[in-house]
Scaffold this active site. Structure first.
Site, mmCIF file in Angstrom:
data_model
loop_
_atom_site.group_PDB
_atom_site.id
_atom_site.type_symbol
_atom_site.label_atom_id
_atom_site.label_comp_id
_atom_site.label_asym_id
_atom_site.label_seq_id
_atom_site.Cartn_x
_atom_site.Cartn_y
_atom_site.Cartn_z
ATOM 1 N N GLU A 267 0.815 -1.221 0.000
ATOM 2 C CA GLU A 267 0.000 0.000 0.000
ATOM 3 C C GLU A 267 0.850 1.274 0.000
ATOM 4 O O GLU A 267 0.895 2.018 0.983
ATOM 5 C CB GLU A 267 -0.982 -0.027 1.174
ATOM 6 C CG GLU A 267 -1.957 -1.197 1.061
ATOM 7 C CD GLU A 267 -3.127 -1.140 2.023
ATOM 8 O OE1 GLU A 267 -3.128 -0.290 2.929
ATOM 9 O OE2 GLU A 267 -4.051 -1.968 1.866
ATOM 10 N N GLU B 257 -4.228 -9.061 -1.159
ATOM 11 C CA GLU B 257 -4.679 -8.921 0.234
ATOM 12 C C GLU B 257 -6.169 -8.645 0.303
ATOM 13 O O GLU B 257 -6.702 -7.841 -0.469
ATOM 14 C CB GLU B 257 -3.919 -7.807 0.956
ATOM 15 C CG GLU B 257 -4.237 -7.737 2.453
ATOM 16 C CD GLU B 257 -3.517 -6.593 3.153
ATOM 17 O OE1 GLU B 257 -2.303 -6.434 2.935
ATOM 18 O OE2 GLU B 257 -4.180 -5.863 3.910
#
Length: 515
Positions: A254, A358
């Protein structure tokens, strides 16, 4: 009622069989049940065997409590049912599948190792053995993340640009690595590992902290970026000494997280332009010049960022030559239609793999962290997997393999749900509906399977996907998120018709030989 009667008559001629060990159900007051496992007992599945030619296997899980229960039916020469027809088009081929799995975080390892050795073994067997759901992907955080109980990197000595003091702590050597080795020994399939970093050492960062708004000091190509790229290679070297080699690394978990002031846990900010230049000048060459045959996945963030992030990075030939794939997270999917993000990215870059890296439920501020037995959360998983497969994604990775009933441990109390919840005082664990929803894909769709077209005769609320396995057999997964039973027929033009019914709130996997 009519649909229920049809379903009753359709399966009068079907013989039922059950997995090696049936589920021991327990309700915690939510929409369905968990299956309870302890040192002496755990539900299990038989290894997958192809049914005889002219027959099909059906694996069924339902909100009412069935868990991957097997039935066998005959493929008919003529269609007898009415209503929805799903026609397999095996000549229309799409992406090949890499696989399915979850993450071995510090929290996961701590929870598993808090169980007695027999219970640990049953938990790992549930995920990785032929008597379980046969995961073939494990994600490994590079050093700490929010699902750790302390903050650390592998190189916390300030200004150690040679990384002379790089070392793996006990979280790796005593927790994660031994469990990964156990999983590898249990699996009949090759397991692919991929790693993701959350933060660099603080002395490489503009803000000098593991969290909050901060990125690498300096510019791509300088000592800060080169050191961070070398850190990846050091990590791969260190794990190789323990006999573990990685299929892939992601450039950063991220990367947008580190662009936000006050971000609560480990992060490292990159814009797409910064990631492009870091890959082309530092990370790509470092990996290519290392002894490791490892793939590089870019993004590793919300698909909302596509296709722009891919356009920025992959429009640069120097960066693109190092990028094998694009990893995506699921958390903002409700704001990002798959067609406009995944579909458009595949159209622009058809030779770059898409990979879901994820997902978890319970992370949003309005959600309860853990809901033991939630069928809805299982349906969220299978809905996501089917959608991703239909838009060219090659694999799907869950977040923590196992958490405690609080949804942790997590050093910033960012508690979430998991397919397996560990009850340490009882030396037990609970397999949630999410676990079985994932198993409807992971167990039956091995690496190398290829998605093919499946065409519906009419509009339907059912969600479906079809694949051909490397052994030539066909797999169809059918998800029914509605309350209504739906009669349907699956047509294989080379064989005949599979007459069946999809009960409300159910998921089925169909498997049959084609030759």
């Amino acid at each position: 009622m009519a649909a229920r009667l049809i379903g009753f008559f359709l399966f009068q001629a079907v013989s039922w069989a059950y997995g090696a060990q049936p589920c021991i159900p327990k309700s915690f007051g939510y929409s369905s049940v968990v299956c309870v496992c302890n040192a002496s007992y755990c539900d299990s599945l038989d290894p997958v065997t192809l049914p005889a030619l002219g027959t099909f296997s059906r694996y069924e899980s339902t909100r009412r409590g069935r868990r991957m229960e097997l039935s066998v039916g005959a493929i008919q020469a003529n269609r007898t049912g009415t209503g929805l027809l799903l026609t397999l088009q095996p000549e229309k081929k799409f992406q090949k599948v890499k696989g399915f799995g979850g993450a071995m975080t510090d929290a996961t390892a701590l929870n598993i190792l808090a169980l007695s050795p027999p219970t640990q073994k049953l938990l790992l067997r549930s995920y990785f053995s032929t008597n379980g759901i046969e995961y073939n992907i494990i994600r490994v955080p590079m050093a700490s993340c929010d699902f750790s109980i302390r903050v650390y990197t592998y190189a916390d000595t300030p200004n150690d640009f040679q990384l002379s003091n790089f070392s793996l702590p006990e979280e790796d050597t005593k927790l994660k690595i031994p469990l990964i080795h156990q999983a590898l020994k249990m699996s009949s399939r090759p397991i692919s590992l991929f790693a993701s970093p959350w933060t660099s050492p603080t002395w490489l960062k503009t803000n000098g902290r593991v969290n909050g708004k901060g990125s690498l000091k300096g510019q791509p190509g300088d000592i800060f970026h080169q050191t961070w790229a070398n850190y990846f290679v050091k990590f791969l070297d260190a794990y190789a000494k323990y006999g573990l080699r990685f299929w892939a690394v992601t450039a950063e978990n991220e990367p947008t997280a580190g662009l936000f002031t006050g971000y609560p846990f480990q992060c490292l900010g990159f814009t797409p332009e910064h990631q492009r230049d870091f890959i082309s000048r530092d990370l790509g060459p470092a990996l290519a010049n290392s002894s490791h045959d490892v793939k590089l996945l870019m993004l590793d963030d919300q698909r909302l960022l596509l296709p722009r992030w891919a356009e920025v990075v992959l429009s640069d030939p120097e960066a693109a030559k190092y990028v094998h794939g694009i990893a995506v997270h699921w958390y903002m999917d409700f704001l990002a239609p798959a067609k406009a993000t995944l579909g458009e990215t595949h159209r622009l870059f058809p030779n770059t793999m898409l990979f879901a890296s994820e997902a978890c439920v319970g992370s949003k501020f309005w959600e309860q962290s853990v809901r033991l037995g939630s069928w809805d959360r299982g349906m969220q998983y299978s809905h996501s997997i089917i959608t991703n497969l239909l838009y060219h994604v090659t694999g799907w990775t869950d977040w923590n393999l196992a958490l405690n009933p609080e949804g942790g441990p997590n050093w910033v109390r960012n508690f979430v749900d998991s397919p397996i919840i560990v009850d340490i005082p009882k030396d037990a664990f609970y397999k949630q509906p999410m676990f079985y929803h994932l198993g409807h894909f992971s167990k039956f769709i091995p690496e190398g399977s290829q998605r093919v077209a499946l065409v519906a005769s009419e509009s339907t609320d059912l969600e479906t996907v079809a694949l051909l396995r490397p052994d030539g057999s066909a797999v169809v997964v059918v998800l029914n998120r509605s309350s209504e039973d739906v009669p349907l027929t699956i047509s294989d033009p080379d064989l005949g018709f599979l007459e069946t019914v999809s009960p409300g709130y159910s998921i089925h996997t169909y498997l049959w030989r084609r030759q």
